[in-house]
Design an enzyme around this catalytic site. Structure first.
Site, PDB file in Angstrom:
ATOM      1  N   LYS A 113      19.509  15.559   0.314  1.00  0.00           N
ATOM      2  CA  LYS A 113      18.911  16.885   0.522  1.00  0.00           C
ATOM      3  C   LYS A 113      19.925  17.868   1.086  1.00  0.00           C
ATOM      4  CE  LYS A 113      14.168  15.463   0.844  1.00  0.00           C
ATOM      5  NZ  LYS A 113      12.982  15.334   1.654  1.00  0.00           N
ATOM      6  N   LYS A 198      13.693   9.944  -8.636  1.00  0.00           N
ATOM      7  CA  LYS A 198      12.339   9.718  -8.130  1.00  0.00           C
ATOM      8  C   LYS A 198      11.426  10.884  -8.489  1.00  0.00           C
ATOM      9  CE  LYS A 198      11.019  10.799  -3.989  1.00  0.00           C
ATOM     10  NZ  LYS A 198      10.854  10.980  -2.552  1.00  0.00           N
ATOM     11  N   LYS A 201       7.619  15.446  -4.984  1.00  0.00           N
ATOM     12  CA  LYS A 201       6.735  16.610  -5.065  1.00  0.00           C
ATOM     13  C   LYS A 201       7.440  17.933  -4.813  1.00  0.00           C
ATOM     14  CE  LYS A 201       4.395  15.330  -0.928  1.00  0.00           C
ATOM     15  NZ  LYS A 201       5.510  15.204   0.026  1.00  0.00           N
TER      16      LYS A 201
HETATM   17  N1  AQP Z   1       8.037   8.684  -6.598  1.00  0.00           N
HETATM   18  C1  AQP Z   1       7.482   7.947  -5.660  1.00  0.00           C
HETATM   19  N2  AQP Z   1       7.171   6.668  -5.903  1.00  0.00           N
HETATM   20  C2  AQP Z   1       6.584   5.891  -4.939  1.00  0.00           C
HETATM   21  N3  AQP Z   1       6.288   6.353  -3.706  1.00  0.00           N
HETATM   22  C3  AQP Z   1       6.583   7.628  -3.421  1.00  0.00           C
HETATM   23  N4  AQP Z   1       6.435   8.375  -2.318  1.00  0.00           N
HETATM   24  C4  AQP Z   1       6.930   9.622  -2.557  1.00  0.00           C
HETATM   25  N5  AQP Z   1       7.394   9.721  -3.814  1.00  0.00           N
HETATM   26  C5  AQP Z   1       7.200   8.497  -4.376  1.00  0.00           C
HETATM   27  C6  AQP Z   1       5.825   7.902  -1.078  1.00  0.00           C
HETATM   28  O1  AQP Z   1       4.797   8.805  -0.714  1.00  0.00           O
HETATM   29  C7  AQP Z   1       4.732   8.904   0.715  1.00  0.00           C
HETATM   30  C8  AQP Z   1       4.786  10.349   1.126  1.00  0.00           C
HETATM   31  O2  AQP Z   1       5.969  10.923   0.613  1.00  0.00           O
HETATM   32  P1  AQP Z   1       6.706  12.119   1.330  1.00  0.00           P
HETATM   33  O3  AQP Z   1       5.744  13.198   1.569  1.00  0.00           O
HETATM   34  O4  AQP Z   1       7.419  11.600   2.515  1.00  0.00           O
HETATM   35  O5  AQP Z   1       7.855  12.475   0.315  1.00  0.00           O
HETATM   36  P2  AQP Z   1       7.927  13.039  -1.187  1.00  0.00           P
HETATM   37  O6  AQP Z   1       6.595  13.067  -1.844  1.00  0.00           O
HETATM   38  O7  AQP Z   1       9.006  12.308  -1.826  1.00  0.00           O
HETATM   39  O8  AQP Z   1       8.269  14.555  -0.881  1.00  0.00           O
HETATM   40  P3  AQP Z   1       9.517  15.430  -1.189  1.00  0.00           P
HETATM   41  O9  AQP Z   1       9.429  16.574  -0.250  1.00  0.00           O
HETATM   42  O10 AQP Z   1       9.582  15.721  -2.644  1.00  0.00           O
HETATM   43  O11 AQP Z   1      10.702  14.559  -0.767  1.00  0.00           O
HETATM   44  P4  AQP Z   1      11.952  14.205  -1.594  1.00  0.00           P
HETATM   45  O12 AQP Z   1      12.706  15.486  -1.714  1.00  0.00           O
HETATM   46  O13 AQP Z   1      12.564  13.169  -0.746  1.00  0.00           O
HETATM   47  O14 AQP Z   1      11.512  13.686  -2.928  1.00  0.00           O
HETATM   48  C9  AQP Z   1       5.914   8.108   1.259  1.00  0.00           C
HETATM   49  O15 AQP Z   1       5.448   6.852   1.686  1.00  0.00           O
HETATM   50  C10 AQP Z   1       6.826   7.962   0.073  1.00  0.00           C
HETATM   51  O16 AQP Z   1       7.594   6.776   0.129  1.00  0.00           O
END
Ligand code: AQP
Length: 333
Positions: A113, A198, A201
């Site tokens: 990030k 990945k 969101k």
């Molecule tokens: N793609 C995924 N596959 C499996 N598990 C996922 N999680 C997130 N993406 C996947 C799991 O969901 C929980 C909450 O996630 P988060 O809010 O911490 O992170 P995010 O959805 O990945 O949000 P961002 O802001 O978009 O983050 P980055 O930029 O890191 O991708 C967690 O338990 C997470 O493991």
């Protein structure tokens, strides 16, 4: 013996199929077990990157509503918003005094990030570096022994374990040492347009991301357009060589049960696989979407759940955090 479970989700975007399969579905299962469970909209974590205040507020409410729609029951678990419970930030400072600069800089999410923020000229917020200390506080404040998360959060839970052990060794036993629990399939759902990344969101393009509130026709379109792998068109489960097809098989296995490698044997082409994945995802999300419509029409009820959840959470966290303050050498007020 009942376990205590804690996990959180950050309001950085609309919740995705990755969030659901990797985390939220495990939370709903934990909520039905005799264990004690706390789930949190970790809004302070959403401030570690560029954010719009009104959007964070809106997404925080939406995340809580979706968690209830997914099946969390406020009678059974404690659902609350992180910033409503001051104990998280109180304990985060002690975690910063326990962690080292080097170990926080090694966090993969920080490196990725920070590189993204630098590339767009946004600048890297200090909180992006320190937020795993806050996440450790989120978990340790409740004496949680299990943290159901997706694969991408495993490293942060490992850090939390290290910090708990170090604190206990230095200052006397204070914290339960937690462990991450991951689903057996779909612990890392990949972006349908870029199956080497990945499904996240906060990522910009929505074409490869299935959001929990996408209409069935939109879900079907995204799945049917998923990037598969060039080659002979065979359906084989191979995450390295065929990440696009493996991702679709993982999603199918997570939605309808079975083993992704075994499911692959039932297909001779990508079209039929994609159709089945699209149907399975639409059916999986249908009840959640129906319940969401009802809950969103009554925001007062969701706010009440969050208010009561924060009260319960405060009562659980306060004695643990007070104990940690005393153990580290601070005078009781
Ligand atoms: N793609 C995924 N596959 C499996 N598990 C996922 N999680 C997130 N993406 C996947 C799991 O969901 C929980 C909450 O996630 P988060 O809010 O911490 O992170 P995010 O959805 O990945 O949000 P961002 O802001 O978009 O983050 P980055 O930029 O890191 O991708 C967690 O338990 C997470 O493991």
């Amino acid at each position: 013996m009942t376990k205590r479970i804690f996990s959180g989700i950050k309001p950085t975007g609309h919740l995705t199929l990755g969030n659901y399969l990797g985390a939220v579905r495990q939370w709903v299962a934990a909520d039905r077990a005799p264990d004690e469970a706390l789930f949190c909209v970790v809004d302070l974590h959403a401030l570690t990157v560029e954010h719009e205040p009104a959007r964070v507020r809106r997404l925080s409410r939406q995340a809580a509503t979706l968690l209830l729609a997914a099946g969390l029951s406020p009678e059974k678990c404690t659902l609350f918003v992180q910033s409503h419970v001051d104990e998280h930030t109180r304990l985060a400072y002690l975690m910063e005094c326990t962690a080292s600069d080097g170990e926080l800089r090694r966090m993969i999410q920080y490196k990725e990030k920070a590189a993204r923020a630098q590339a767009t000229g946004e600048g890297v917020r200090l909180s992006l570096l320190t937020y795993p200390a806050l996440m450790a506080a989120d978990i340790l404040a409740y004496g949680a022994s299990e943290v159901p998360v997706g694969e991408d959060q495993r490293q942060h839970v490992e850090l939390t374990r290290d910090l708990a052990v170090r604190f206990n060794q230095r200052y006397g036993h204070t914290f339960t040492v937690p462990k991450a629990t991951l689903p057996t399939v779909a612990a890392r759902v990949m972006d349908l347009q870029d199956p080497t990344s990945k499904m996240g969101k906060s990522h910009e393009s929505g074409a490869g991301i299935v959001y929990l509130l996408d209409e069935p026709a939109v879900i079907a379109k995204k799945v049917m357009r998923a990037v598969t792998d060039s080659g002979d068109g065979a359906v084989v489960y191979d995450r390295e060589a065929r990440p696009g097809v493996a991702n679709l098989l993982d999603v199918l296995a997570a939605c309808s049960g079975g083993d992704p490698a075994v499911l692959a044997d039932g297909y001779s082409g990508y079209g039929a696989l994609k159709r089945d994945v699209a149907d399975a995802v639409v059916e999986l999300l249908r009840p959640l979407q129906e319940r969401h419509a009802g809950l969103a029409a009554d925001p007062g009820a969701v706010e009440k759940v969050l208010r009561e959840g924060a009260e319960r959470a405060r009562a659980l966290a306060r004695p643990v955090v007070n104990r940690a303050y005393e153990a580290i050498g601070l005078l009781a007020p």
